[in-house]
Enzyme design. Structure first.
Site, PDB file in Angstrom:
ATOM      1  N   SER A  40      33.328  -6.511  38.235  1.00  0.00           N
ATOM      2  CA  SER A  40      32.681  -5.949  37.037  1.00  0.00           C
ATOM      3  C   SER A  40      32.057  -7.012  36.127  1.00  0.00           C
ATOM      4  O   SER A  40      32.082  -6.891  34.913  1.00  0.00           O
ATOM      5  CB  SER A  40      33.651  -5.115  36.184  1.00  0.00           C
ATOM      6  OG  SER A  40      34.310  -4.201  36.967  1.00  0.00           O
ATOM      7  N   CYS A  56      21.218  19.814  37.102  1.00  0.00           N
ATOM      8  CA  CYS A  56      21.971  20.375  38.224  1.00  0.00           C
ATOM      9  C   CYS A  56      23.041  21.349  37.718  1.00  0.00           C
ATOM     10  O   CYS A  56      22.702  22.450  37.316  1.00  0.00           O
ATOM     11  CB  CYS A  56      22.541  19.259  39.091  1.00  0.00           C
ATOM     12  SG  CYS A  56      22.822  19.828  40.768  1.00  0.00           S
ATOM     13  N   HIS A 115      18.118  16.255  40.253  1.00  0.00           N
ATOM     14  CA  HIS A 115      18.574  15.197  39.335  1.00  0.00           C
ATOM     15  C   HIS A 115      17.404  14.276  38.980  1.00  0.00           C
ATOM     16  O   HIS A 115      17.208  13.255  39.633  1.00  0.00           O
ATOM     17  CB  HIS A 115      19.665  14.354  40.001  1.00  0.00           C
ATOM     18  CG  HIS A 115      20.959  15.066  40.181  1.00  0.00           C
ATOM     19  ND1 HIS A 115      21.915  15.117  39.195  1.00  0.00           N
ATOM     20  CD2 HIS A 115      21.463  15.751  41.228  1.00  0.00           C
ATOM     21  CE1 HIS A 115      22.959  15.816  39.628  1.00  0.00           C
ATOM     22  NE2 HIS A 115      22.705  16.210  40.858  1.00  0.00           N
ATOM     23  N   GLU A 145      17.183  12.173  36.734  1.00  0.00           N
ATOM     24  CA  GLU A 145      17.628  10.854  36.245  1.00  0.00           C
ATOM     25  C   GLU A 145      17.514   9.761  37.309  1.00  0.00           C
ATOM     26  O   GLU A 145      17.375   8.584  36.983  1.00  0.00           O
ATOM     27  CB  GLU A 145      19.060  10.931  35.700  1.00  0.00           C
ATOM     28  CG  GLU A 145      20.174  11.207  36.703  1.00  0.00           C
ATOM     29  CD  GLU A 145      20.477  12.691  36.913  1.00  0.00           C
ATOM     30  OE1 GLU A 145      19.571  13.529  36.678  1.00  0.00           O
ATOM     31  OE2 GLU A 145      21.608  13.010  37.332  1.00  0.00           O
TER      32      GLU A 145
HETATM   33  N1  GLN Z   1      28.596  21.945  41.691  1.00  0.00           N
HETATM   34  C1  GLN Z   1      27.235  22.376  41.703  1.00  0.00           C
HETATM   35  C2  GLN Z   1      26.724  22.643  43.121  1.00  0.00           C
HETATM   36  O1  GLN Z   1      27.312  22.164  44.061  1.00  0.00           O
HETATM   37  C3  GLN Z   1      26.334  21.384  40.989  1.00  0.00           C
HETATM   38  C4  GLN Z   1      26.262  20.045  41.644  1.00  0.00           C
HETATM   39  C5  GLN Z   1      25.728  18.952  40.769  1.00  0.00           C
HETATM   40  O2  GLN Z   1      25.685  19.075  39.563  1.00  0.00           O
HETATM   41  N2  GLN Z   1      25.336  17.837  41.360  1.00  0.00           N
HETATM   42  O3  GLN Z   1      25.758  23.295  43.334  1.00  0.00           O
END
Ligand code: GLN
Length: 549
Positions: A15, A383, A509, A511
């Site tokens: 780290s 997500c 995602h 990000e």
């Molecule tokens: N648990 C949810 C799914 O599997 C969202 C997954 C996530 O946020 N990466 O669809």
């Protein structure tokens, strides 16, 4: 040109920023006109970090091809602005699984399978795949953990062999260490560095460069001491003092002469002069005093900020591009359920609900989404954050608290988030998700379409559950808009609310595709809405002061 390899090992403690150092050195070489890729070798036995707890391992970083990888790959991609692939993260688990399956197939013709040469050959094969699959001319390889860990020995042995396989000018070893500060005598200590170099030597590797990390300025005599005791040229001892701005690390390494030294050491000529204006600008902007906006990240692993590393970085990138300072409050969703932490939510100008798995804390996230909807606070759902925004809205529209995602309530009468019909037979946990890049098309005029200002994008996914199309119509009538869909129209990629300044959730995602000098459009749009909200709040405060006065 022959592929060149730069290996990064760690000494003293973990780290201390080995991943960031590797990423930054990659940038130095890219700035000199070379194709660069980075690989992380993780000595743990798991096949990938996909099933590991974020508490232990931080965020799982997803690549274009859907590989679930170590968060250091996020640093590599953000610093170097390359797209890496699945061969760029190797674990002991993968190496052994491969060798054992070959043994079962009889590939070794009855031979005894050993760490040397079978395991080390497989490690070397995987290292060689990086250049083959990415076209990189210089491959940087980082070994997780610190020298002396029992698990890392086969990896270090493979690196040792690569020097004899490929020759001195094609292999460079960089050792990243830590200099502790002793308060009583007010001095930095080089002894742990000396010990870890001795340990590395006992494995047969002599470092060519030492990056000595420290929280305090390092006097020249200490660098000379390290050079002498560790048998490294003085120019190759780089004192790296901790900085408050992550993206300053390449500039610091450049000032210390790391780029030119490495090229010379590998017998290469720079193809162009590095251009650092963009990075300097980035660092200056970060340090400037700017108007502050407050964003609450409502998640389940908030104690460990590394669990949401890319989300935090994406917010920072967008903030810099808008001339804002973003102050993040980390709100534990399970605490919200108990009525705690709401002052942070109320203080926030915007709310982000990031991804996640498992039911703990989901009701708290739903409550945060409800708060955002009712109070018109900008909301970005990533997500799981999108799925729960849909659940919350559907609970409100249908007037039933039984609405849920079937991930959290298998027998809910209203599974607004559900498995797709063709997924229902899948029962295994590993490898059953929609992973990696998938296309998304926008509905003209929507918030999403305005943010991206293009027709279609590819974004990275990591999820199992989807928006249940049976509820599209009823929710649409109530004000939900499906602003991003898969090109065949079957999958909802982005949902937003029409009667709200900015309430938007993405099934993917975003990000993971934000870069320091290329912030992600959705994060930028979100922060614009946050800025407007903050402006409104500031005005209100001024108003109330006036009234009181
Ligand atoms: N648990 C949810 C799914 O599997 C969202 C997954 C996530 O946020 N990466 O669809």
């Amino acid at each position: 040109m022959t592929t060149k390899y730069i290996f990064f090992t760690g000494g003293v403690v973990s780290s201390v920023g080995k991943g960031v150092t590797a990423a930054a050195i990659g940038r130095l070489l890219k700035e000199r006109g070379f194709n660069v890729a980075v690989q992380k070798l993780d000595p743990y036995i798991n096949v990938d970090p996909g099933t590991m707890s974020p508490y232990q391992h931080g965020e799982v970083y997803v690549l274009d091809d859907g590989a679930e990888t170590d968060l250091d790959l996020g640093h590599y991609e953000r610093f170097i602005d390359v797209s890496l692939n699945k061969v760029c993260n190797v674990t002991t688990g993968q190496v052994y699984a491969e060798v054992i399956s070959k043994e079962r197939r009889g590939d070794f013709l009855g031979g005894t399978i050993q760490v040397i040469p079978h395991i080390t050959n497989e490690i070397k094969r995987r290292i060689s795949l990086v250049a083959k699959t990415t076209g990189a001319e210089i491959v940087l390889v980082e070994i997780g953990g610190t020298v002396g860990d029992i698990e890392s020995l086969p990896f270090l042995e493979s690196l040792r062999q690569m020097r004899s396989d490929l020759g001195r000018e094609n292999t460079v070893y960089i050792h990243v260490t830590w200099m502790p500060y002793i308060g009583a005598t007010n001095e930095l200590k080089t002894k742990p560095t000396q010990h870890s170099v001795a340990e590395l030597r006992s494995i047969g590797i002599s470092p060519d460069m030492i990056v000595a990390r420290s929280d305090y300025p390092v006097e020249d005599d200490l660098c000379e001491k390290i050079a002498l005791f560790c048998d490294v040229e003085r120019k190759a001892v780089l004192p790296m003092v901790t900085t408050d701005v992550l993206y300053e690390v390449p500039l610091m390494l450049e000032r210390l002469g790391a780029g030119d030294y490495l090229l010379k050491r590998m017998n290469l000529e720079a193809r162009r002069t590095p251009e650092w204006q963009e990075w300097e600008h980035l660092v200056q902007e970060t340090r400037l005093q700017k108007p502050t906006v407050h964003v609450a990240i409502v998640g389940k692993y908030v104690e460990l900020h590394d669990a949401y590393m890319s989300v935090r970085e994406a917010l920072k990138h967008a903030a810099i591009s808008l001339g804002l300072e973003v102050e993040i409050s980390w709100v534990h969703s399970a605490e919200l359920e108990k009525g705690r932490g709401w002052e942070m939510v109320r203080h926030a100008d915007g709310i982000v609900v990031p991804g996640g798995f498992g039911s703990r804390g989901t009701e708290g996230k739903i409550q945060a989404a409800r708060y955002a909807r009712e109070n018109k606070v900008p909301y970005l759902g990533l997500c799981l954050g999108m799925q729960l925004m849909v659940v919350e809205f559907a609970r409100h529209v249908m007037g039933s608290d039984e609405v849920n995602s079937s991930e959290f309530d298998r027998s809910t009468p209203y599974p607004v988030i559900d498995l797709m019909p063709d997924q229902k037979d899948v029962s295994e946990m590993g490898g059953t998700m929609r992973l990696g890049l998938y296309p998304c098309q926008f509905q003209p005029g929507s918030l999403a379409a305005k943010a991206y200002s293009k027709k279609m994008v590819q974004e990275r996914h990591r999820h199992r559950f989807e928006f249940n199309n049976a509820y599209r119509e009823v929710l649409e009538k109530a004000g939900m808009r499906y602003s991003g869909l898969s090109p065949d129209g079957r999958l909802v990629e982005i949902a937003e609310l029409t009667d709200h300044p900015f309430m938007l959730g993405t099934q993917f995602h975003p990000e993971f595709l934000s870069r320091p000098n290329r912030p992600h459009p959705l994060f930028v749009s979100f922060l614009k809405a946050v800025r407007d909200r903050a402006g409104v709040q500031a005005d209100l405060q001024v108003e109330s002061i006036k009234v009181e006065g």
